[in-house]
Write a protein that holds these residues in place. Sequence first.
Motif, PDB file in Angstrom:
ATOM      1  N   THR A 236       0.833  -1.201   0.000  1.00 27.07           N
ATOM      2  CA  THR A 236       0.000   0.000   0.000  1.00 27.07           C
ATOM      3  C   THR A 236       0.869   1.253   0.000  1.00 27.07           C
ATOM      4  OG1 THR A 236      -0.279  -0.056   2.410  1.00 27.07           O
ATOM      5  CG2 THR A 236      -2.003  -1.084   1.069  1.00 27.07           C
ATOM      6  N   ARG A 237       2.020   1.203   0.649  1.00 26.80           N
ATOM      7  CA  ARG A 237       2.910   2.364   0.663  1.00 26.80           C
ATOM      8  C   ARG A 237       3.769   2.454  -0.594  1.00 26.80           C
ATOM      9  NH1 ARG A 237       4.850   2.025   6.973  1.00 26.80           N
ATOM     10  NH2 ARG A 237       2.900   2.807   7.837  1.00 26.80           N
ATOM     11  N   ALA A 238       4.363   1.342  -1.000  1.00 21.83           N
ATOM     12  CA  ALA A 238       5.310   1.361  -2.116  1.00 21.83           C
ATOM     13  C   ALA A 238       4.633   1.460  -3.473  1.00 21.83           C
ATOM     14  CB  ALA A 238       6.199   0.117  -2.074  1.00 21.83           C
ATOM     15  N   LEU A 239       3.465   0.849  -3.619  1.00 21.03           N
ATOM     16  CA  LEU A 239       2.770   0.862  -4.904  1.00 21.03           C
ATOM     17  C   LEU A 239       1.495   1.694  -4.873  1.00 21.03           C
ATOM     18  CD1 LEU A 239       3.076  -2.903  -5.956  1.00 21.03           C
ATOM     19  CD2 LEU A 239       4.475  -0.958  -6.722  1.00 21.03           C
ATOM     20  N   ASP A 240       1.183   2.233  -3.715  1.00 21.72           N
ATOM     21  CA  ASP A 240      -0.079   2.944  -3.533  1.00 21.72           C
ATOM     22  C   ASP A 240      -1.256   2.014  -3.833  1.00 21.72           C
ATOM     23  OD1 ASP A 240      -1.467   5.170  -2.655  1.00 21.72           O
ATOM     24  OD2 ASP A 240      -1.635   6.028  -4.659  1.00 21.72           O
ATOM     25  N   ALA A 241      -1.070   0.726  -3.516  1.00 25.10           N
ATOM     26  CA  ALA A 241      -2.125  -0.272  -3.725  1.00 25.10           C
ATOM     27  C   ALA A 241      -3.240  -0.056  -2.703  1.00 25.10           C
ATOM     28  CB  ALA A 241      -1.550  -1.680  -3.583  1.00 25.10           C
ATOM     29  N   GLN A 242      -4.410  -0.501  -3.068  1.00 19.70           N
ATOM     30  CA  GLN A 242      -5.580  -0.406  -2.201  1.00 19.70           C
ATOM     31  C   GLN A 242      -6.014  -1.809  -1.803  1.00 19.70           C
ATOM     32  OE1 GLN A 242      -6.789   2.748  -1.364  1.00 19.70           O
ATOM     33  NE2 GLN A 242      -4.945   3.344  -2.483  1.00 19.70           N
ATOM     34  N   VAL A 243      -6.274  -2.019  -0.521  1.00 21.12           N
ATOM     35  CA  VAL A 243      -6.755  -3.310  -0.042  1.00 21.12           C
ATOM     36  C   VAL A 243      -8.243  -3.414  -0.361  1.00 21.12           C
ATOM     37  CG1 VAL A 243      -7.078  -4.802   1.969  1.00 21.12           C
ATOM     38  CG2 VAL A 243      -5.044  -3.334   1.825  1.00 21.12           C
ATOM     39  N   GLN A 244      -8.603  -4.441  -1.104  1.00  9.82           N
ATOM     40  CA  GLN A 244     -10.003  -4.677  -1.453  1.00  9.82           C
ATOM     41  C   GLN A 244     -10.648  -5.697  -0.518  1.00  9.82           C
ATOM     42  OE1 GLN A 244     -11.411  -2.724  -3.799  1.00  9.82           O
ATOM     43  NE2 GLN A 244      -9.378  -1.793  -3.864  1.00  9.82           N
ATOM     44  N   LEU A 245      -9.820  -6.625  -0.024  1.00 10.28           N
ATOM     45  CA  LEU A 245     -10.327  -7.698   0.828  1.00 10.28           C
ATOM     46  C   LEU A 245      -9.171  -8.224   1.668  1.00 10.28           C
ATOM     47  CD1 LEU A 245     -12.613  -9.806   1.495  1.00 10.28           C
ATOM     48  CD2 LEU A 245     -11.656 -11.188  -0.369  1.00 10.28           C
ATOM     49  N   ARG A 246      -9.425  -8.484   2.942  1.00 11.18           N
ATOM     50  CA  ARG A 246      -8.441  -9.100   3.840  1.00 11.18           C
ATOM     51  C   ARG A 246      -9.183 -10.146   4.653  1.00 11.18           C
ATOM     52  NH1 ARG A 246      -7.098  -9.071   9.031  1.00 11.18           N
ATOM     53  NH2 ARG A 246      -4.925  -9.289   9.657  1.00 11.18           N
ATOM     54  N   VAL A 247      -8.750 -11.412   4.540  1.00 12.16           N
ATOM     55  CA  VAL A 247      -9.396 -12.512   5.245  1.00 12.16           C
ATOM     56  C   VAL A 247      -8.363 -13.184   6.137  1.00 12.16           C
ATOM     57  CG1 VAL A 247     -10.633 -14.696   5.005  1.00 12.16           C
ATOM     58  CG2 VAL A 247     -10.954 -12.891   3.291  1.00 12.16           C
ATOM     59  N   ALA A 248      -8.659 -13.230   7.432  1.00 10.99           N
ATOM     60  CA  ALA A 248      -7.771 -13.877   8.395  1.00 10.99           C
ATOM     61  C   ALA A 248      -8.521 -14.995   9.096  1.00 10.99           C
ATOM     62  CB  ALA A 248      -7.259 -12.866   9.409  1.00 10.99           C
ATOM     63  N   ASP A 249      -7.777 -16.016   9.523  1.00 12.33           N
ATOM     64  CA  ASP A 249      -8.411 -17.108  10.257  1.00 12.33           C
ATOM     65  C   ASP A 249      -8.575 -16.730  11.729  1.00 12.33           C
ATOM     66  OD1 ASP A 249      -5.930 -17.519  11.523  1.00 12.33           O
ATOM     67  OD2 ASP A 249      -5.459 -19.319  10.357  1.00 12.33           O
ATOM     68  N   ASP A 250      -9.037 -17.661  12.541  1.00 17.01           N
ATOM     69  CA  ASP A 250      -9.280 -17.399  13.965  1.00 17.01           C
ATOM     70  C   ASP A 250      -8.014 -17.062  14.741  1.00 17.01           C
ATOM     71  OD1 ASP A 250     -11.956 -17.892  13.518  1.00 17.01           O
ATOM     72  OD2 ASP A 250     -11.862 -19.972  14.201  1.00 17.01           O
ATOM     73  N   HIS A 251      -6.842 -17.380  14.168  1.00 16.01           N
ATOM     74  CA  HIS A 251      -5.560 -17.092  14.819  1.00 16.01           C
ATOM     75  C   HIS A 251      -4.936 -15.809  14.286  1.00 16.01           C
ATOM     76  CE1 HIS A 251      -5.861 -21.062  16.566  1.00 16.01           C
ATOM     77  NE2 HIS A 251      -6.012 -21.571  15.358  1.00 16.01           N
ATOM     78  N   GLY A 252      -5.649 -15.112  13.426  1.00 18.03           N
ATOM     79  CA  GLY A 252      -5.156 -13.857  12.868  1.00 18.03           C
ATOM     80  C   GLY A 252      -4.259 -14.007  11.656  1.00 18.03           C
ATOM     81  N   ILE A 253      -4.096 -15.230  11.161  1.00 12.91           N
ATOM     82  CA  ILE A 253      -3.248 -15.456   9.997  1.00 12.91           C
ATOM     83  C   ILE A 253      -4.025 -15.083   8.739  1.00 12.91           C
ATOM     84  CG2 ILE A 253      -2.052 -17.199   8.612  1.00 12.91           C
ATOM     85  CD1 ILE A 253      -1.449 -18.654  11.251  1.00 12.91           C
ATOM     86  N   VAL A 254      -3.456 -14.175   7.958  1.00 15.38           N
ATOM     87  CA  VAL A 254      -4.098 -13.730   6.724  1.00 15.38           C
ATOM     88  C   VAL A 254      -3.889 -14.809   5.669  1.00 15.38           C
ATOM     89  CG1 VAL A 254      -4.123 -11.977   4.911  1.00 15.38           C
ATOM     90  CG2 VAL A 254      -3.740 -11.306   7.296  1.00 15.38           C
ATOM     91  N   ASN A 255      -4.984 -15.473   5.287  1.00 16.13           N
ATOM     92  CA  ASN A 255      -4.862 -16.499   4.252  1.00 16.13           C
ATOM     93  C   ASN A 255      -5.326 -16.002   2.893  1.00 16.13           C
ATOM     94  OD1 ASN A 255      -7.679 -16.791   4.593  1.00 16.13           O
ATOM     95  ND2 ASN A 255      -7.346 -18.364   6.147  1.00 16.13           N
ATOM     96  N   HIS A 256      -5.799 -14.757   2.838  1.00 14.95           N
ATOM     97  CA  HIS A 256      -6.109 -14.153   1.546  1.00 14.95           C
ATOM     98  C   HIS A 256      -6.308 -12.649   1.708  1.00 14.95           C
ATOM     99  CE1 HIS A 256      -7.393 -14.161  -2.636  1.00 14.95           C
ATOM    100  NE2 HIS A 256      -8.226 -13.196  -2.271  1.00 14.95           N
ATOM    101  N   ALA A 257      -5.690 -11.904   0.812  1.00  9.91           N
ATOM    102  CA  ALA A 257      -5.934 -10.464   0.711  1.00  9.91           C
ATOM    103  C   ALA A 257      -5.859 -10.096  -0.757  1.00  9.91           C
ATOM    104  CB  ALA A 257      -4.908  -9.679   1.515  1.00  9.91           C
ATOM    105  N   ASP A 258      -6.792  -9.284  -1.209  1.00 14.56           N
ATOM    106  CA  ASP A 258      -6.788  -8.760  -2.573  1.00 14.56           C
ATOM    107  C   ASP A 258      -6.376  -7.302  -2.522  1.00 14.56           C
ATOM    108  OD1 ASP A 258      -7.697 -11.062  -3.878  1.00 14.56           O
ATOM    109  OD2 ASP A 258      -9.807 -10.495  -3.656  1.00 14.56           O
TER     110      ASP A 258
END
Length: 131
Positions: free
Chosen positions: A22-44
């Motif tokens: 997000t900082r280096a490419l000015d990308a925008q987070v569209q989706l962030r999915v984390a499991d019950d332990h907080g591990i991000v298993n998918h982000a768009d």
Amino acid sequence: MNSQLLPKLLVSDADAAITYYTRALDAQVQLRVADDHGIVNHADLTFGSVTFSLAQSVEEWGWNDPRSIGGSPVLILLTVPDPDAIAERMVRHGAEIVIPIDDRPYGKRQGRVKDPFGHLWVISGDLRQVR
């Protein structure tokens, strides 16, 4: 149905990677999915018209990030209007230049950058116009 190819980058720290892109490419987070332990298993994320995904590496799933396997076997080609500016911005946020951005004999202004998570990016654009 249209065909689509969407790269999913496996990283050692998904939240740090989200912050980096997000900082280096000015990308925008569209989706962030984390499991019950907080591990991000998918982000768009989107960057202009480009969409890519990322996830935390999980060894038991066979999801290995580049550093865990000794480097990236894949080059990600990113074509942008100003490759010099994008490479400089990526470096300012923690990437390193592997091959400097320069005019190439095949008609592109191009170089290679390794991001902080071990992914190799070929940053490419048209040759600069002389005015």
